[in-house]
Design a protein around this motif. Structure first.
Motif, PDB file in Angstrom:
ATOM      1  N   ARG A   1      36.579  36.001  39.065  1.00 33.24           N
ATOM      2  CA  ARG A   1      37.464  37.030  38.500  1.00 33.24           C
ATOM      3  C   ARG A   1      36.758  37.910  37.474  1.00 33.24           C
ATOM      4  NH1 ARG A   1      41.445  38.639  35.131  1.00 33.24           N
ATOM      5  NH2 ARG A   1      43.437  39.211  36.084  1.00 33.24           N
ATOM      6  N   GLU A   2      35.948  37.321  36.633  1.00 32.15           N
ATOM      7  CA  GLU A   2      35.257  38.111  35.612  1.00 32.15           C
ATOM      8  C   GLU A   2      34.262  39.078  36.245  1.00 32.15           C
ATOM      9  OE1 GLU A   2      33.078  35.777  32.819  1.00 32.15           O
ATOM     10  OE2 GLU A   2      32.356  37.523  31.683  1.00 32.15           O
ATOM     11  N   LEU A   3      33.510  38.578  37.213  1.00 31.61           N
ATOM     12  CA  LEU A   3      32.521  39.402  37.889  1.00 31.61           C
ATOM     13  C   LEU A   3      33.191  40.552  38.649  1.00 31.61           C
ATOM     14  CD1 LEU A   3      29.512  39.764  38.738  1.00 31.61           C
ATOM     15  CD2 LEU A   3      30.040  38.367  40.732  1.00 31.61           C
ATOM     16  N   VAL A   4      34.244  40.235  39.395  1.00 30.23           N
ATOM     17  CA  VAL A   4      34.951  41.265  40.164  1.00 30.23           C
ATOM     18  C   VAL A   4      35.613  42.287  39.234  1.00 30.23           C
ATOM     19  CG1 VAL A   4      36.854  41.689  41.771  1.00 30.23           C
ATOM     20  CG2 VAL A   4      35.289  39.776  42.163  1.00 30.23           C
ATOM     21  N   GLY A   5      36.172  41.803  38.123  1.00 34.14           N
ATOM     22  CA  GLY A   5      36.785  42.716  37.159  1.00 34.14           C
ATOM     23  C   GLY A   5      35.778  43.719  36.623  1.00 34.14           C
ATOM     24  N   LEU A   6      34.576  43.249  36.319  1.00 31.77           N
ATOM     25  CA  LEU A   6      33.521  44.140  35.841  1.00 31.77           C
ATOM     26  C   LEU A   6      33.136  45.148  36.922  1.00 31.77           C
ATOM     27  CD1 LEU A   6      31.370  44.946  33.753  1.00 31.77           C
ATOM     28  CD2 LEU A   6      29.886  43.156  34.717  1.00 31.77           C
ATOM     29  N   ALA A   7      33.010  44.655  38.157  1.00 32.89           N
ATOM     30  CA  ALA A   7      32.641  45.544  39.267  1.00 32.89           C
ATOM     31  C   ALA A   7      33.699  46.621  39.486  1.00 32.89           C
ATOM     32  CB  ALA A   7      32.440  44.729  40.540  1.00 32.89           C
ATOM     33  N   VAL A   8      34.961  46.241  39.408  1.00 33.81           N
ATOM     34  CA  VAL A   8      36.058  47.199  39.601  1.00 33.81           C
ATOM     35  C   VAL A   8      36.021  48.278  38.521  1.00 33.81           C
ATOM     36  CG1 VAL A   8      38.569  47.454  39.443  1.00 33.81           C
ATOM     37  CG2 VAL A   8      37.581  45.659  40.890  1.00 33.81           C
ATOM     38  N   ARG A   9      35.780  47.864  37.280  1.00 37.05           N
ATOM     39  CA  ARG A   9      35.724  48.844  36.182  1.00 37.05           C
ATOM     40  C   ARG A   9      34.523  49.778  36.324  1.00 37.05           C
ATOM     41  NH1 ARG A   9      37.062  44.166  33.341  1.00 37.05           N
ATOM     42  NH2 ARG A   9      34.915  43.905  32.575  1.00 37.05           N
ATOM     43  N   ARG A  10      33.388  49.233  36.745  1.00 37.20           N
ATOM     44  CA  ARG A  10      32.170  50.038  36.832  1.00 37.20           C
ATOM     45  C   ARG A  10      32.146  50.942  38.063  1.00 37.20           C
ATOM     46  NH1 ARG A  10      29.510  50.742  32.420  1.00 37.20           N
ATOM     47  NH2 ARG A  10      27.530  50.963  33.547  1.00 37.20           N
ATOM     48  N   SER A  11      33.040  50.701  39.020  1.00 39.50           N
ATOM     49  CA  SER A  11      33.053  51.501  40.255  1.00 39.50           C
ATOM     50  C   SER A  11      34.295  52.355  40.380  1.00 39.50           C
ATOM     51  CB  SER A  11      32.956  50.573  41.472  1.00 39.50           C
ATOM     52  OG  SER A  11      34.138  49.772  41.579  1.00 39.50           O
ATOM     53  N   ALA A  12      35.052  52.501  39.296  1.00 38.40           N
ATOM     54  CA  ALA A  12      36.302  53.279  39.329  1.00 38.40           C
ATOM     55  C   ALA A  12      37.232  52.763  40.430  1.00 38.40           C
ATOM     56  CB  ALA A  12      36.018  54.763  39.530  1.00 38.40           C
ATOM     57  N   GLY A  13      37.297  51.458  40.584  1.00 29.44           N
ATOM     58  CA  GLY A  13      38.257  50.846  41.494  1.00 29.44           C
ATOM     59  C   GLY A  13      37.759  50.567  42.890  1.00 29.44           C
ATOM     60  N   TRP A  14      36.656  51.229  43.313  1.00 31.34           N
ATOM     61  CA  TRP A  14      36.231  51.099  44.720  1.00 31.34           C
ATOM     62  C   TRP A  14      35.753  49.691  45.065  1.00 31.34           C
ATOM     63  CZ3 TRP A  14      38.039  54.298  47.911  1.00 31.34           C
ATOM     64  CH2 TRP A  14      38.187  55.648  47.617  1.00 31.34           C
ATOM     65  N   ALA A  15      35.221  48.958  44.094  1.00 26.54           N
ATOM     66  CA  ALA A  15      34.676  47.623  44.395  1.00 26.54           C
ATOM     67  C   ALA A  15      35.759  46.628  44.773  1.00 26.54           C
ATOM     68  CB  ALA A  15      33.879  47.105  43.192  1.00 26.54           C
ATOM     69  N   LEU A  16      37.025  46.995  44.611  1.00 28.54           N
ATOM     70  CA  LEU A  16      38.105  46.070  44.968  1.00 28.54           C
ATOM     71  C   LEU A  16      38.018  45.660  46.430  1.00 28.54           C
ATOM     72  CD1 LEU A  16      40.736  44.632  44.087  1.00 28.54           C
ATOM     73  CD2 LEU A  16      41.985  46.678  44.830  1.00 28.54           C
ATOM     74  N   GLN A  17      37.524  46.542  47.270  1.00 29.26           N
ATOM     75  CA  GLN A  17      37.449  46.248  48.708  1.00 29.26           C
ATOM     76  C   GLN A  17      36.514  45.077  49.021  1.00 29.26           C
ATOM     77  OE1 GLN A  17      35.260  49.437  50.925  1.00 29.26           O
ATOM     78  NE2 GLN A  17      35.031  50.316  48.872  1.00 29.26           N
ATOM     79  N   PHE A  18      35.600  44.748  48.078  1.00 28.89           N
ATOM     80  CA  PHE A  18      34.651  43.680  48.347  1.00 28.89           C
ATOM     81  C   PHE A  18      35.081  42.354  47.705  1.00 28.89           C
ATOM     82  CE2 PHE A  18      32.213  46.858  50.150  1.00 28.89           C
ATOM     83  CZ  PHE A  18      31.942  47.881  49.248  1.00 28.89           C
ATOM     84  N   ALA A  19      36.218  42.374  47.001  1.00 30.63           N
ATOM     85  CA  ALA A  19      36.703  41.159  46.349  1.00 30.63           C
ATOM     86  C   ALA A  19      37.285  40.195  47.387  1.00 30.63           C
ATOM     87  CB  ALA A  19      37.760  41.512  45.305  1.00 30.63           C
ATOM     88  N   SER A  20      37.425  38.933  46.993  1.00 32.24           N
ATOM     89  CA  SER A  20      38.024  37.938  47.885  1.00 32.24           C
ATOM     90  C   SER A  20      39.506  38.242  48.095  1.00 32.24           C
ATOM     91  CB  SER A  20      37.864  36.547  47.280  1.00 32.24           C
ATOM     92  OG  SER A  20      38.632  36.449  46.079  1.00 32.24           O
ATOM     93  N   GLU A  21      40.090  37.625  49.117  1.00 30.55           N
ATOM     94  CA  GLU A  21      41.508  37.853  49.408  1.00 30.55           C
ATOM     95  C   GLU A  21      42.387  37.439  48.232  1.00 30.55           C
ATOM     96  OE1 GLU A  21      41.411  37.211  54.262  1.00 30.55           O
ATOM     97  OE2 GLU A  21      42.925  36.221  53.030  1.00 30.55           O
ATOM     98  N   ASP A  22      42.028  36.345  47.570  1.00 29.72           N
ATOM     99  CA  ASP A  22      42.833  35.887  46.434  1.00 29.72           C
ATOM    100  C   ASP A  22      42.853  36.926  45.319  1.00 29.72           C
ATOM    101  OD1 ASP A  22      41.862  32.376  46.745  1.00 29.72           O
ATOM    102  OD2 ASP A  22      43.442  33.553  47.737  1.00 29.72           O
ATOM    103  N   LEU A  23      41.711  37.513  45.022  1.00 26.69           N
ATOM    104  CA  LEU A  23      41.649  38.484  43.927  1.00 26.69           C
ATOM    105  C   LEU A  23      42.284  39.813  44.314  1.00 26.69           C
ATOM    106  CD1 LEU A  23      38.150  37.808  42.313  1.00 26.69           C
ATOM    107  CD2 LEU A  23      40.415  37.067  41.567  1.00 26.69           C
ATOM    108  N   ARG A  24      42.315  40.117  45.591  1.00 28.59           N
ATOM    109  CA  ARG A  24      43.013  41.336  46.011  1.00 28.59           C
ATOM    110  C   ARG A  24      44.529  41.148  45.960  1.00 28.59           C
ATOM    111  NH1 ARG A  24      41.615  42.543  51.298  1.00 28.59           N
ATOM    112  NH2 ARG A  24      39.975  41.001  51.587  1.00 28.59           N
ATOM    113  N   ASP A  25      44.940  39.914  45.634  1.00 27.86           N
ATOM    114  CA  ASP A  25      46.352  39.614  45.430  1.00 27.86           C
ATOM    115  C   ASP A  25      46.644  39.364  43.946  1.00 27.86           C
ATOM    116  OD1 ASP A  25      48.711  37.080  46.299  1.00 27.86           O
ATOM    117  OD2 ASP A  25      48.951  39.228  46.547  1.00 27.86           O
ATOM    118  N   ASP A  26      45.659  39.650  43.089  1.00 26.21           N
ATOM    119  CA  ASP A  26      45.793  39.452  41.644  1.00 26.21           C
ATOM    120  C   ASP A  26      46.370  40.737  41.044  1.00 26.21           C
ATOM    121  OD1 ASP A  26      43.976  37.780  39.161  1.00 26.21           O
ATOM    122  OD2 ASP A  26      45.103  39.600  38.793  1.00 26.21           O
TER     123      ASP A  26
END
Length: 633
Positions: free
Chosen positions: A476-501
């Motif tokens: 979650r911490e890693l994906v959260g950082l990626a999402v912030r640094r990519s203006a939201g686009w990195a969400l597509q590479f997150a796991s299914e669980d985190l895309r439901d967070d």
């Protein structure tokens, strides 16, 4: 330069046989079906068929003439069914297929044999934007829309052609400047090469004389040695000057070459755009003429204007081709001078084989094969250009110090050329991803699973998350950082669980509403989340659940920011007068076409469209946008 793609439509000559009977066309009622024998006078084999017989059917690529489909056509075969057959054979979406018979576009619901009752039917297909096929379908049904579309196309064509003329005028000046620079650089290199060869020849000649005629005294030996040293010094100086001339010529050509390349690309793009618009005008003209909506005079004028534009565009294309050929000839002269210059360098190298400084500046392109194995030489090369590691021998790609230097001087990209052992070296990979997060792609699999390395990568490039190990894409911490640094686009590479967070996805859609498409199905039905996404980008309504697409308040918020988002609303809300009115006020009169059919002829809404058209003043840039793009919006 070419802007063509595999299926990009190009302008081709159209047959105007269907315009022959102008008096009959003028008398034809625009709301009646097309004549059954339309175009039959130009068929390859005019034998009529009974309804029970099968016709031979061929579909050709309009641009290349390639046979795409050969089959038989029964009495019930529709254009839509034929498009499905083409899709199954070639993967071209039906909505992007434009089939025509003798220039006349065929609409989706038509029965082919009712249009052409011949034993051999040959159709042309070109691949277009989906919006253009939709526009033609609508123009076939609604006379007023066809008239408005014709006017819009005319304005678009005029604007595109004006832009083409501007590019051509600028191109003329830039090409003249480029030719002058090519000639100047060629003369510089030729003079420099001649001087370098002369100095190399002097050194070789004097060396041969010294060793052939052995001096008879110590003084003679000293004089011979001094003479050889002077020749060597002169050759070194000439080689250095030659390198400077080569660099100067490169720098001299750089800016005008970039400007010319950009202008050529713009001119080619403008020419392709103008050709496409002219072709669309022709297709619409066929359709309207077949419907009897054009008078004899109107048909003649449109035909004359179309043929004139075809001739002009053909001439423009020839002129652009001649200009490019002239530039190619000048560039070839320059390249011959560069080749001669390289030969001069090789000659100097043979006479100064052990003097590394002479050939170092030309790196791996101009040295002997043996020199490429020289570690110190390669170190100097990759220090100047880290990606030159790609051409280093395999044994040097495994040199840790050399690879580290290459990674540092290439902003991390040289990692891809390192040996497999060094791509698994934690320190080297960490150095690469700190400079360029996307270099994580070239790390060994074991290091892609290293949390510290992945964290360093996404800190620089959020979308580097796609190269992290699968377990880390659930961190979650890693994906959260990626999402912030990519203006939201990195969400597509997150796991299914985190895309439901909810919290994580909310942060993504607030930065980029379109990230909603990567949220879980459940969250796309969460009203607060979708509302935040629509606030960021009204187009996010497309990815909302069906229930929320039927939420009037939410849809109103979207169309007030972007009228074209009406197309994502539910069928019921596209029939809501208030929502349609808001969409027209924000997005213009074309939004009405996105509304429910029952509202398209509504007098109040039509009056609102007229008011909006009158009040709006379109800029040149808006006028040059393609009609297909306006339709899709």
């Amino acid at each position: 330069p070419s802007t063509r793609t595999q299926w990009e439509p190009h302008c081709v000559a159209l047959s105007f046989t269907a315009l022959a009977d102008e008096s009959a066309a003028a008398a034809h009622d625009g709301d009646k079906p097309l004549p059954e024998d339309f175009g039959s006078d130009v068929a390859a084999q005019p034998r009529q068929l009974a309804s029970s017989e099968l016709a031979q059917l061929r579909v050709l690529n309009r641009e290349t003439g390639e046979l795409l489909l050969a089959t038989t056509a029964g009495a019930a075969l529709t254009v839509d069914s034929l498009k499905q057959l083409v899709e199954s054979e070639h993967g071209i979406p039906p909505k992007r297929q434009l089939l025509s018979y003798c220039g006349l576009p065929l609409c989706g619901g038509e029965v082919l044999r009712e249009r052409v009752k011949l034993n051999v039917i040959e159709l042309a297909l070109r691949v277009v934007e989906e919006a253009w096929t939709n526009a033609l379908e609508e123009a076939n049904r609604v006379r007023s829309f066809a008239s408005e579309l014709r006017g819009k196309l005319r304005r678009e064509t005029d604007n595109a052609y004006k832009q083409l003329r501007r590019h051509k005028a600028r191109l003329k000046g830039l090409s003249s400047e480029m030719n002058d620079r090519f000639r100047e650089a060629t003369n510089m290199l030729s003079a420099s090469s001649t001087g370098l060869l002369a100095k190399a020849g002097d050194l070789q000649h004097n060396r041969d004389v010294v060793f052939e005629v052995v001096p008879r005294s110590a003084k003679g030996c000293r004089q011979a040695a001094e003479e050889l040293m002077n020749c060597r010094t002169h050759l070194l100086g000439s080689a250095k000057m030659n390198g400077e001339v080569l660099m100067e010529s490169t720098e001299m050509l750089k800016e005008p070459h970039q400007n010319l390349t950009a202008c050529l690309g713009q001119a080619a793009s403008s020419l392709a755009t103008t050709r496409e618009l002219v072709l669309r005008e022709g297709e619409l003209m066929f359709l309207e003429n077949a419907r009897g909506r054009l008078t004899g005079a109107a048909s003649a004028w449109l035909l004359q204007n179309f043929e004139g534009m075809q001739t002009v565009l053909e001439t423009d294309g020839i002129q652009l081709g001649e200009l490019v050929q002239d530039l190619v000839r000048q560039r070839q002269c320059y390249r011959r001078a560069v080749a001669q210059n390289r030969e001069a360098i090789k000659q100097a190298e043979r006479n100064l084989q052990h003097d590394q400084d002479v050939v170092f500046s030309w790196a791996l392109n101009h040295v002997s094969k043996g020199r490429t194995l020289d570690r110190d030489f390669i170190m100097n090369v990759v220090q100047a250009n880290g990606e030159a590691l790609e051409r280093a021998p395999p044994e040097l790609r495994g040199d840790r110090e050399l690879v580290t230097l290459a990674v540092q001087s290439s902003a991390g990209w040289a990692l891809q050329f390192a040996s497999s052992e060094l791509r698994a070296d934690r320190e080297i990979v960490l150095s690469a991803v700190r400079r360029n997060g996307l270099a994580l792609e070239f790390a060994a699999p074991v290091l892609k699973r290293d949390r510290a390395i992945a964290m360093a990568a996404v800190q620089g490039e959020g979308e580097a998350l796609q190269f992290a190990g699968s377990a880390l894409r659930g961190d979650r911490e890693l994906v959260g950082l990626a999402v912030r640094r990519s203006a939201g686009w990195a969400l597509q590479f997150a796991s299914e669980d985190l895309r439901d967070d909810l919290e994580l996805v909310l942060g993504a859609v607030q930065a980029n509403g379109l990230a909603l498409q990567h949220a879980s199905e459940g969250l796309r039905g969460q009203r607060d989340l979708v509302e935040a996404a629509v606030k960021s980008n009204p187009g996010a309504l497309e990815f909302a659940s069906d229930d929320l697409k039927d939420d009037k308040e939410l849809v109103l918020a979207a169309v007030r920011k972007d009228g074209s988002s009406l197309r994502f609303a539910s069928h019921a809300l596209r029939a809501d007068r208030q929502i349609v009115q808001e969409g027209i006020r924000q997005g213009g009169s074309y939004v009405l076409i996105l509304a429910n059919e029952d509202l398209r002829d509504d007098p109040e809404l039509l009056e609102l469209c007229a008011q909006v058209r009158t009040s709006r003043r379109y800029t040149d840039s808006e006028g040059s946008a393609s009609v297909a793009q306006a339709w899709s919006e």
